[in-house]
Design an enzyme around this catalytic site. Structure first.
Site: not given
Length: 542
Positions: A172, A452
Site C-alpha cells: 500500500r 494507526d
C-alpha cells in the site's frame, strides 16, 4: 551529506532531482536510473494529481455549504451496464485472511511467515513516513522478494520461510494527498504515492512478475473514479517503462472515503483491466464521514466505541460494497480487527477474541471474501470463522440481490452518546498516537487495540466537530452526565494527560507528548477542520 553519498558523482543524476534525505545505504535504491524513473513519473502525472486534489477541495466546499454526496447522474449508464472486471490472478483468488502492518524488517518477516493468505505492507496509515522508515521499508521488501531478508534483534534471528509458504505480498503506497518532501523534482516535492509505488515497482516488478506474484498494490484514500483512472494511467506508464505487459500490476482499492462509497461501480470500471477487489476500510471511512459532513449538525456521530459496523449507515456501506463487487466479479474484502492479544489477562483476552470472532462472523455471513487482522495472534480466529462459512476460495457467487441501498442509507446518522470516558479516550488516543508518530512509530498499541493514523483521525475529527458544534448551528453538546462539551473540558483532559502518561514505563514517543498536545490543541481550536492530521505533523518529521 554522508561520506558514502558524497562518493556518487553528482553528474550522474538528473539535474532536476534533489534528494534531501540521508540514510546509510540509500544509494543502492536511489540509483541514477531509479531517480530518473521517479522523475519521469512526477513530470508526467503531477499536474493531473494537483487537478484531482483541487477537485476534492471544490467538492468539500460544496458539502460544507450544505450539499450531500449523491450517486452521479453522469455515470448512471456505468452502474446500469452489464460488465465485469478481469478475473483475479491465481495468487489472489483466496484472500480469506490478510494481515497488515508497517514495513520494518521484523514486521515484513513475521507477516510473510504468519500463515495469513496475504500481507499488506503498509507505507501509509501504519508507517510514520520518516525518511529512514521509508528507505528501510523499501530495502526490506526488496530483500524479501529476493529471498535475502534477515533481521537480528535482542539476540534473536528472524528469517523467511520458503517462498511457497509465505503470504502473498501486497503493497500500500501513500495516498494522492501526500507529498514526499525528501525528493524534489524541478524544485517541487514529489507525490508520495508515486514515490512509494514507483520505487517499489522499479526494483521488484520484474522479479514478482516472473513468479506470478504481481506486483500487487492496495490503493488508499480515493474519492472518485477520476482519481482511480489517474492510478490506471500511472500503472500503464510504469508497465510500459519497465517492459511489462498491460495489466501485470493488479490492484485492490480501499473504499475508505464517503465520496468513494457513491462511486464503487465507477472505480471498478475505471480500473477494470487490473482491479481485483474493493476493501471496507472501516476506520478511515468513519473518519471520512465525519470530515465530509463536518458542517452538518444533524449528522454528528457519537463516541467512536458506539460507531460499530452494525450501525445502519455502516451496514449499508458494507452490503453495497459486497453487492457491487460480486456483480462485477471482484472480491469484497472486509475490514480490520484492531484487537491485539492480551497476554496478562486471560478473561480480557477471551473477551477480545470473542469480539473478533463475532466481527468476522458478521463479515463472512454478509458475503465478504476475506478480512484483515492487525496481529498474527488473530489469524487463527479469523481463519476458523471463514473456513467454517466459506468452503470455497471466495463468495463471488453470493450476489446479495436482496440489498437495496439508497443515498440516504449511506448518510443516515447513528444514535448514541458521548461519555466522559469516550471524550477522554479520544484525547488520549490522539496525543499518544501523534507523539509516537512524530517519534517515528506509526502503529501503536493503546489499551489493547492497534491504533494507526485512521483511528487517530477519528478521534481528532470528532473532538473538532463536538467542540465546534455550537457554531455549526447545533447548540452545545453535553456528555451523558450533563457536563458541557467545550474547550474547558478539552483543556482539563490535556492538562491531566502528561503526568498519567509519564507513569507508564516504555511509552512510545513519550519525549514528544508535549509537542503532540500542542499540535492537537491548535488543530481543535482551528476554525476549519484540517483535512488530515498527518499533513501538519509531517512537517515536524526528520
Amino acid at each position: 551529506m554522508s561520506a558514502v553519498l558524497n562518493q556518487i558523482p553528482q553528474a550522474e543524476f538528473d539535474a532536476g532531482i534533489d534528494v534531501t534525505g540521508r540514510v546509510q545505504g540509500q544509494q543502492a535504491l536511489l540509483t541514477p536510473a531509479a531517480l530518473a524513473f521517479l522523475a519521469g513519473l512526477h513530470r508526467a502525472f503531477e499536474p493531473a494529481r494537483q487537478a484531482r486534489l483541487a477537485a476534492r477541495q471544490a467538492r468539500q466546499q460544496a458539502f460544507d455549504a450544505g450539499a450531500l454526496p449523491q450517486f452521479r447522474a453522469d455515470t448512471a449508464h456505468l452502474r446500469a451496464g452489464d460488465w465485469t472486471v478481469t478475473p483475479a490472478p491465481a495468487a489472489l483468488r483466496d484472500r480469506r485472511v490478510e494481515i497488515t502492518g508497517p514495513v520494518d524488517p521484523k514486521m515484513v518477516i513475521n507477516a510473510l511467515n504468519s500463515g495469513a493468505n496475504c500481507y499488506m505492507a503498509d507505507f501509509e496509515d501504519s508507517t510514520s513516513p520518516t525518511w529512514a522508515n521509508l528507505i528501510t521499508g523499501q530495502q526490506a521488501l526488496r530483500a524479501a522478494i529476493s529471498g535475502d531478508l534477515v533481521h537480528e534483534a535482542n539476540g534473536k534471528r528472524y528469517e523467511l520461510r520458503p517462498q511457497a509458504e509465505q503470504a502473498v505480498l501486497i503493497v500500500r503506497p501513500r495516498g494522492w494527498h501526500l507529498d514526499e518532501k525528501h525528493v524534489l523534482v524541478d524544485g517541487r516535492r514529489m507525490s508520495a504515492a508515486l514515490f512509494d509505488a514507483g520505487l517499489f515497482c522499479f526494483h521488484n516488478a520484474k522479479a514478482l512478475a516472473e513468479r506470478d506474484r504481481g506486483p500487487y498494490l492496495y490503493l488508499p484514500k480515493l474519492e472518485s473514479m477520476e482519481e482511480a483512472a489517474l492510478w490506471g494511467q500511472v500503472l500503464d506508464d510504469i508497465e510500459a517503462r519497465l517492459g511489462l505487459p498491460h495489466g501485470q500490476i493488479r490492484v485492490t482499492v480501499l473504499i475508505e472515503t464517503l465520496p468513494a462509497a457513491f462511486e464503487m461501480d465507477e472505480i471498478l470500471y475505471a480500473l477494470k483491466d487490473r482491479i481485483v477487489g474493493l476493501n471496507c476500510g472501516r476506520w478511515d471511512y468513519i473518519f471520512s464521514y465525519i470530515k465530509t459532513l463536518r458542517r452538518h449538525p444533524d449528522r454528528v456521530l457519537p463516541e467512536r466505541g458506539q460507531v460499530t459496523m452494525t450501525q445502519p449507515f455502516l451496514r449499508a456501506y458494507s452490503e453495497l460494497l459486497i453487492q457491487t463487487c460480486h456483480r462485477r466479479g471482484a472480491h469484497a474484502m472486509g475490514g480490520m480487527a484492531a484487537q491485539i492479544p492480551i497476554r496478562d489477562d486471560a478473561a480480557a483476552n477471551a473477551a477480545a477474541l470473542a469480539r473478533v470472532r463475532a466481527d468476522k462472523l458478521r463479515e463472512v455471513t454478509a458475503g465478504h471474501d476475506g478480512t484483515w487482522v492487525a496481529h498474527p495472534g488473530l489469524i487463527a480466529v479469523a481463519r476458523e470463522v471463514f473456513d467454517a462459512r466459506m468452503p470455497g476460495p471466495n463468495q463471488l457467487d453470493n450476489r446479495r440481490e436482496d440489498v437495496h441501498v439508497e443515498a440516504a442509507d449511506l448518510l443516515q446518522p447513528c444514535l448514541g452518546t458521548i461519555t466522559r470516558a469516550g471524550f477522554e479516550n479520544n484525547v488520549e488516543v490522539c496525543v499518544r498516537y501523534l507523539a509516537a508518530w512524530l517519534d517515528g512509530n506509526g502503529c501503536v498499541p493503546i489499551h489493547h487495540l492497534m491504533e494507526d493514523a485512521a483511528t487517530a483521525e477519528i478521534a481528532r475529527a470528532q473532538l473538532w466537530q463536538w467542540l465546534h458544534f455550537p457554531e455549526l448551528g447545533g447548540g452545545l453538546l453535553h456528555l451523558d452526565d450533563g457536563t458541557p462539551v467545550d474547550f474547558a473540558l478539552l483543556e482539563r483532559a490535556l492538562i491531566a494527560l502528561p503526568g498519567r502518561l509519564r507513569a507508564e514505563p516504555g511509552l512510545p514517543g513519550i519525549a514528544r507528548v508535549s509537542e503532540a498536545i500542542g499540535l492537537l490543541d491548535r488543530l481543535t481550536h482551528a476554525e476549519t477542520l484540517a483535512p488530515f492530521l498527518t499533513l501538519p505533523a509531517y512537517e515536524r518529521l526528520d
